[in-house]
Motif scaffolding. Structure first.
Motif, PDB file in Angstrom:
ATOM      1  N   ASP A  93       0.830  -1.203   0.000  1.00 36.04           N
ATOM      2  CA  ASP A  93       0.000   0.000   0.000  1.00 36.04           C
ATOM      3  C   ASP A  93       0.865   1.254   0.000  1.00 36.04           C
ATOM      4  OD1 ASP A  93      -2.753   1.415   0.778  1.00 36.04           O
ATOM      5  OD2 ASP A  93      -1.198   2.178   2.117  1.00 36.04           O
ATOM      6  N   ARG A  94       1.918   1.269   0.820  1.00 34.05           N
ATOM      7  CA  ARG A  94       2.815   2.426   0.866  1.00 34.05           C
ATOM      8  C   ARG A  94       3.579   2.593  -0.441  1.00 34.05           C
ATOM      9  NH1 ARG A  94       1.160   6.103   2.877  1.00 34.05           N
ATOM     10  NH2 ARG A  94      -0.672   4.928   2.284  1.00 34.05           N
ATOM     11  N   TYR A  95       3.949   1.474  -1.054  1.00 28.36           N
ATOM     12  CA  TYR A  95       4.644   1.541  -2.343  1.00 28.36           C
ATOM     13  C   TYR A  95       3.755   2.184  -3.408  1.00 28.36           C
ATOM     14  CZ  TYR A  95       6.329  -0.032  -6.889  1.00 28.36           C
ATOM     15  OH  TYR A  95       6.726  -0.073  -8.199  1.00 28.36           O
ATOM     16  N   VAL A  96       2.505   1.748  -3.482  1.00 29.47           N
ATOM     17  CA  VAL A  96       1.575   2.308  -4.473  1.00 29.47           C
ATOM     18  C   VAL A  96       1.310   3.778  -4.184  1.00 29.47           C
ATOM     19  CG1 VAL A  96      -0.751   2.178  -5.435  1.00 29.47           C
ATOM     20  CG2 VAL A  96       0.494   0.080  -4.901  1.00 29.47           C
ATOM     21  N   ALA A  97       1.122   4.137  -2.918  1.00 29.97           N
ATOM     22  CA  ALA A  97       0.794   5.510  -2.537  1.00 29.97           C
ATOM     23  C   ALA A  97       1.922   6.478  -2.866  1.00 29.97           C
ATOM     24  CB  ALA A  97       0.466   5.576  -1.053  1.00 29.97           C
ATOM     25  N   ILE A  98       3.169   6.028  -2.712  1.00 29.83           N
ATOM     26  CA  ILE A  98       4.305   6.930  -2.883  1.00 29.83           C
ATOM     27  C   ILE A  98       4.887   6.866  -4.293  1.00 29.83           C
ATOM     28  CG2 ILE A  98       6.658   7.419  -2.075  1.00 29.83           C
ATOM     29  CD1 ILE A  98       5.720   6.443   0.692  1.00 29.83           C
ATOM     30  N   CYS A  99       4.974   5.653  -4.854  1.00 32.02           N
ATOM     31  CA  CYS A  99       5.601   5.497  -6.166  1.00 32.02           C
ATOM     32  C   CYS A  99       4.616   5.640  -7.323  1.00 32.02           C
ATOM     33  CB  CYS A  99       6.299   4.138  -6.250  1.00 32.02           C
ATOM     34  SG  CYS A  99       7.628   3.937  -5.043  1.00 32.02           S
ATOM     35  N   LYS A 100       3.325   5.402  -7.074  1.00 33.24           N
ATOM     36  CA  LYS A 100       2.300   5.533  -8.113  1.00 33.24           C
ATOM     37  C   LYS A 100       1.113   6.336  -7.566  1.00 33.24           C
ATOM     38  CE  LYS A 100       3.515   1.043 -10.129  1.00 33.24           C
ATOM     39  NZ  LYS A 100       4.159   1.554 -11.361  1.00 33.24           N
ATOM     40  N   PRO A 101       1.370   7.564  -7.129  1.00 34.60           N
ATOM     41  CA  PRO A 101       0.296   8.334  -6.457  1.00 34.60           C
ATOM     42  C   PRO A 101      -0.912   8.623  -7.342  1.00 34.60           C
ATOM     43  CG  PRO A 101       2.174   9.738  -6.978  1.00 34.60           C
ATOM     44  CD  PRO A 101       2.612   8.328  -7.248  1.00 34.60           C
ATOM     45  N   LEU A 102      -0.699   8.804  -8.646  1.00 40.90           N
ATOM     46  CA  LEU A 102      -1.817   9.125  -9.538  1.00 40.90           C
ATOM     47  C   LEU A 102      -2.754   7.938  -9.740  1.00 40.90           C
ATOM     48  CD1 LEU A 102       0.052  11.230 -12.265  1.00 40.90           C
ATOM     49  CD2 LEU A 102      -1.243  12.053 -10.279  1.00 40.90           C
ATOM     50  N   HIS A 103      -2.248   6.740  -9.517  1.00 38.61           N
ATOM     51  CA  HIS A 103      -3.056   5.536  -9.715  1.00 38.61           C
ATOM     52  C   HIS A 103      -3.489   4.902  -8.384  1.00 38.61           C
ATOM     53  CE1 HIS A 103      -1.983   5.604 -13.977  1.00 38.61           C
ATOM     54  NE2 HIS A 103      -0.734   5.807 -13.604  1.00 38.61           N
ATOM     55  N   TYR A 104      -3.172   5.587  -7.275  1.00 38.14           N
ATOM     56  CA  TYR A 104      -3.405   4.981  -5.948  1.00 38.14           C
ATOM     57  C   TYR A 104      -4.879   4.631  -5.720  1.00 38.14           C
ATOM     58  CZ  TYR A 104      -3.434   4.384  -0.891  1.00 38.14           C
ATOM     59  OH  TYR A 104      -3.605   3.881   0.372  1.00 38.14           O
ATOM     60  N   THR A 105      -5.776   5.587  -5.954  1.00 36.45           N
ATOM     61  CA  THR A 105      -7.206   5.334  -5.695  1.00 36.45           C
ATOM     62  C   THR A 105      -7.777   4.303  -6.660  1.00 36.45           C
ATOM     63  OG1 THR A 105      -7.752   7.244  -7.099  1.00 36.45           O
ATOM     64  CG2 THR A 105      -7.597   7.622  -4.715  1.00 36.45           C
ATOM     65  N   THR A 106      -7.163   4.206  -7.848  1.00 32.06           N
ATOM     66  CA  THR A 106      -7.636   3.221  -8.817  1.00 32.06           C
ATOM     67  C   THR A 106      -7.214   1.813  -8.431  1.00 32.06           C
ATOM     68  OG1 THR A 106      -7.461   4.883 -10.565  1.00 32.06           O
ATOM     69  CG2 THR A 106      -7.651   2.580 -11.256  1.00 32.06           C
ATOM     70  N   ILE A 107      -5.972   1.695  -7.914  1.00 31.03           N
ATOM     71  CA  ILE A 107      -5.433   0.378  -7.562  1.00 31.03           C
ATOM     72  C   ILE A 107      -5.976  -0.107  -6.215  1.00 31.03           C
ATOM     73  CG2 ILE A 107      -3.332  -0.914  -7.036  1.00 31.03           C
ATOM     74  CD1 ILE A 107      -1.848   0.920  -8.978  1.00 31.03           C
ATOM     75  N   MET A 108      -5.857   0.735  -5.203  1.00 31.96           N
ATOM     76  CA  MET A 108      -6.235   0.328  -3.843  1.00 31.96           C
ATOM     77  C   MET A 108      -7.712   0.609  -3.579  1.00 31.96           C
ATOM     78  SD  MET A 108      -3.473  -1.019  -2.856  1.00 31.96           S
ATOM     79  CE  MET A 108      -3.967  -1.398  -1.178  1.00 31.96           C
ATOM     80  N   ARG A 109      -8.563  -0.082  -4.305  1.00 27.58           N
ATOM     81  CA  ARG A 109      -9.998   0.043  -4.079  1.00 27.58           C
ATOM     82  C   ARG A 109     -10.434  -0.787  -2.878  1.00 27.58           C
ATOM     83  NH1 ARG A 109     -12.548  -0.131 -10.243  1.00 27.58           N
ATOM     84  NH2 ARG A 109     -11.479   1.756 -11.004  1.00 27.58           N
ATOM     85  N   LEU A 110     -11.650  -0.492  -2.415  1.00 23.45           N
ATOM     86  CA  LEU A 110     -12.135  -1.154  -1.208  1.00 23.45           C
ATOM     87  C   LEU A 110     -12.201  -2.666  -1.381  1.00 23.45           C
ATOM     88  CD1 LEU A 110     -13.266  -1.026   1.649  1.00 23.45           C
ATOM     89  CD2 LEU A 110     -15.539  -0.641   0.667  1.00 23.45           C
ATOM     90  N   TRP A 111     -12.682  -3.141  -2.541  1.00 23.21           N
ATOM     91  CA  TRP A 111     -12.819  -4.583  -2.742  1.00 23.21           C
ATOM     92  C   TRP A 111     -11.455  -5.275  -2.718  1.00 23.21           C
ATOM     93  CZ3 TRP A 111     -10.358  -7.109  -6.657  1.00 23.21           C
ATOM     94  CH2 TRP A 111      -9.910  -6.343  -7.754  1.00 23.21           C
ATOM     95  N   LEU A 112     -10.412  -4.594  -3.238  1.00 27.54           N
ATOM     96  CA  LEU A 112      -9.068  -5.176  -3.208  1.00 27.54           C
ATOM     97  C   LEU A 112      -8.541  -5.236  -1.771  1.00 27.54           C
ATOM     98  CD1 LEU A 112      -6.574  -6.275  -4.643  1.00 27.54           C
ATOM     99  CD2 LEU A 112      -5.776  -3.903  -4.908  1.00 27.54           C
TER     100      LEU A 112
END
Length: 308
Positions: A122-141
């Motif tokens: 989660d921290r990797y996605v939030a920091i390294c891919k911030p523009l895609h964070y909400t798309t990747i880390m959805r509630l169902w995932l």
């Protein structure tokens, strides 16, 4: 085979505990009781804060709630017996109780490892891919990853118990420990368990090492990506990552020391177990509140709201 029914004439085990000194037992009783109560209150506070604070709606705090839940169940399933046993000179545990305790400890331990890996992702996605964070880390995932953590913990614990239930116990039933520990049970078995011990040490220790180095590499990548961020972005990222990495170090270092050593040489086994069972659950909520600015601000906001 019924896992709670002994396959031999050993129906209970005698635990030697942490110490045989009555005076020291009384001191440890008070210390461990206070730590246990504080752990419950601290974990409850973290859970309530995350649940009621709109500013803590990010997935990382969703996982933090489950980490607090695991710590609470973990310490509640093991620490009360440790505390009660300190009041008695003769400490026993039934075969069924031993297998249950073994399962619960490995189930929650395995689940916590997976949750820590998920939080690192989660921290990797939030920091390294911030523009895609909400798309990747959805509630169902996020919910799916939590289910994976519980399932992984169950599978790991089941394997540990299945390796234990078929061991022949025909004589000594004294465990040099304060709980049912896998390697302590291996020493009591009537058959040659050296190869089994090596397999378990290589499996569990190897997994601890592998996952730890994976997490270490992920944080190196995260820290490298922070060079392009502004001062405020680096501060916020380091606040959450620093808390998580501290928890990772506190969990994996004892895990590696415990499971990568040969079965015959465990001079610090009791100390590592105390750290796992009693100290780690109380340190986790402290770390996430003291080192995390967002959690501290949310707690202050909730406190002011309640006072008002």
């Amino acid at each position: 085979m019924d896992l709670l029914t002994p396959p031999n004439n050993v129906t209970e085990f005698l635990l030697l505990g942490l110490t045989q000194n009555p005076h020291l037992q009384k001191i440890l009783f008070i210390v461990f009781l206070l730590i246990f109560l504080f752990t419950l209150l601290a974990s409850l506070l973290v859970g309530i804060t995350v649940s009621l604070s709109p500013t803590l709606s990010a997935p990382v705090y969703f996982f933090l709630t489950y980490l607090s839940l695991i710590d609470t169940i973990y310490t509640s399933a093991t620490t009360p017996k440790v505390i009660i046993d300190l009041l008695y000179q003769r400490k026993t545990i039934s075969w069924g109780g031993c297998m249950t305790q073994l399962f619960v400890v490995h189930f929650l331990g395995g689940s916590e490892i997976i949750i820590l890996v998920v939080m690192a992702y989660d921290r990797y996605v939030a920091i390294c891919k911030p523009l895609h964070y909400t798309t990747i880390m959805r509630l169902w995932l996020c919910q799916l990853l939590v289910v994976v953590a519980w399932t992984g913990g169950i599978l790991h614990a089941t394997v540990q118990v299945l390796l234990t239930v078929d061991l022949p116990f025909c004589g000594p039933n004294v465990i040099d420990h304060f709980m049912c520990d896998f390697f302590s049970l291996l020493k009591l078995a009537c058959s040659d368990t050296y190869k089994l011990g090596i397999v378990v040490a290589a499996n569990s220790g190897g997994m601890c090492l592998l996952i730890f180095f994976m997490l270490l590499i992920s944080y190196i990548v995260i820290l490298s990506s922070l060079k392009s961020r502004g001062a405020e972005g680096r501060r916020k990222a380091l606040s959450t990552c620093g808390s998580h990495f501290t928890v990772v170090m506190l969990y994996f270092v004892p895990c590696i020391l415990t499971y990568t050593c040969p079965v015959e040489t465990y001079p610090v086994d009791l100390l590592m177990s105390v750290f796992f069972i009693i100290l780690t659950p109380v340190l986790n909520p402290i770390i996430y509140t003291v080192r995390n600015t967002e959690v501290k601000n949310a707690m202050r906001s909730l406190l002011k709201r309640r006072v008002t």
